[in-house]
Design an enzyme around this catalytic site. Structure first.
Site, short mmCIF file in Angstrom:
data_model
loop_
_atom_site.label_atom_id
_atom_site.label_comp_id
_atom_site.label_asym_id
_atom_site.label_seq_id
_atom_site.Cartn_x
_atom_site.Cartn_y
_atom_site.Cartn_z
N GLU A 1 -42.81 4.11 20.55
CA GLU A 1 -42.30 4.37 19.20
C GLU A 1 -40.77 4.38 19.19
OE1 GLU A 1 -41.67 8.30 17.77
OE2 GLU A 1 -43.17 9.12 19.15
N LYS B 1 -46.61 18.37 19.79
CA LYS B 1 -45.30 19.02 19.92
C LYS B 1 -45.45 20.54 19.87
CE LYS B 1 -42.65 15.13 18.10
NZ LYS B 1 -43.76 14.20 17.87
#
Length: 306
Positions: free
Chosen positions: A28, A160
């Protein structure tokens, strides 16, 4: 009236690799344009691409480059994204708008998955996925729904650490996304080695993961497979330190009125400050490790290991 699906533009290296069925790994661009500040974003790009190349695969940074969905950035385009000026954060829902605007868009996990599906890439490495937000279960990353409907192997260090990890793991189960531990029986805590959240599946070798993926697809499953591994032990941060820094960062974000797509970059910057830079070292190391594992899986898929 049905529309023919768009084929992303690819660099000559990526196009030739796709034509001959070589091992490719998507990376990404949002982590480079929004997640990590310079010069760390440049180091991340170098370490991830070198890790993929070192194991015999080809790295493919995804992006919307001047309005064009792109697989692989040439040096000029990559430099523009590393400079960050005017680069949007683009999720899956934003792809068409960024194209219409002729914009530069750095792709999130969700958007990268969408481009992988269009381009025929089966393996993707990132740091951590989005998920369910702490104290706001209605605030759920688009990564989750995209994982549920896009058949790609995603290698990461879990979700995360700023998120509600138990809720995120439950949502992945509900959405039918298999979560496979590699070198761990627990969901990693992104910056931390473990979370105490047990996983139901563990496969420690790329060849095993490749076999599981082939079986997943042979059954007609259209979801992603999430392969999670802990960050390297020498840079991992104790969970209590990460949790304290995260809670303080969330409070600071609330007081500052930070909302929407700006939340995650703000929180990560706050955690960097509160861990005295340890989070950046961990982030760079886990990005490199995930890219390496993804490359090994991509090679195993191409080689057709029994």
């Amino acid at each position: 009236m049905s529309e023919r699906l768009l084929r992303p533009r690819a660099t000559s290296t990526v196009f030739e690799a796709l034509e001959r069925g070589a091992a490719l790994v998507a990376l990404e661009s949002s982590v480079l344009a929004q997640g990590l500040e310079p010069p760390y974003n440049r180091e991340a790009a170098r370490r991830m691409t070198e890790a993929v190349t070192a194991v015999g695969a080809i790295p493919v940074i995804t992006a919307i480059s001047r309005g064009t969905p792109t697989l692989g950035l040439d040096d000029e385009d990559l430099e523009r994204f590393l400079q960050r000026d005017g680069v949007r954060k683009v999720s899956a829902r934003d792809l068409g708008i960024a194209m219409a605007d002729g914009a530069d868009g750095a792709t999130t996990v969700a958007a990268t998955l969408a481009l992988c599906a269009l381009g025929g890439l089966e393996v993707f490495a990132t740091g951590g996925i989005g998920g369910v937000h702490r104290d706001a279960p209605f605030d759920e990353s688009a990564d989750l729904i995209e994982l549920s409907r896009t058949p790609v192997i995603v290698v990461c260090a879990g979700a995360k650490s700023i998120l509600d990890l138990p809720a995120t793991l439950e949502r992945l189960e509900t959405l039918g996304v298999p979560v496979v531990g590699c070198g761990t029986d627990e969901l990693p805590g992104f910056f931390s080695l473990s979370t105490g959240l047990r996983l139901t599946s563990r496969l420690d070798r790329p060849e095993q993961i490749a076999r599981a993926w082939r079986a997943h697809r042979a059954l007609g499953r259209e979801s992603a497979m999430l392969v999670v591994q802990p960050p390297p032990a020498d840079v991992a941060i104790p969970a209590d330190i990460v949790d304290a820094a995260t809670r303080a960062a969330l409070q600071a974000a609330s007081l500052a009125g930070i909302r929407g797509a700006a939340v995650t970059p703000y929180l990560l910057a706050q955690i960097q400050q509160r861990t005295e830079g340890r989070s950046v070292s961990a982030n760079l190391a886990l990005l490199e490790a995930n890219a390496r594992l993804a490359g090994q899986i991509a090679v195993a898929l191409v080689e057709g290991t029994p």
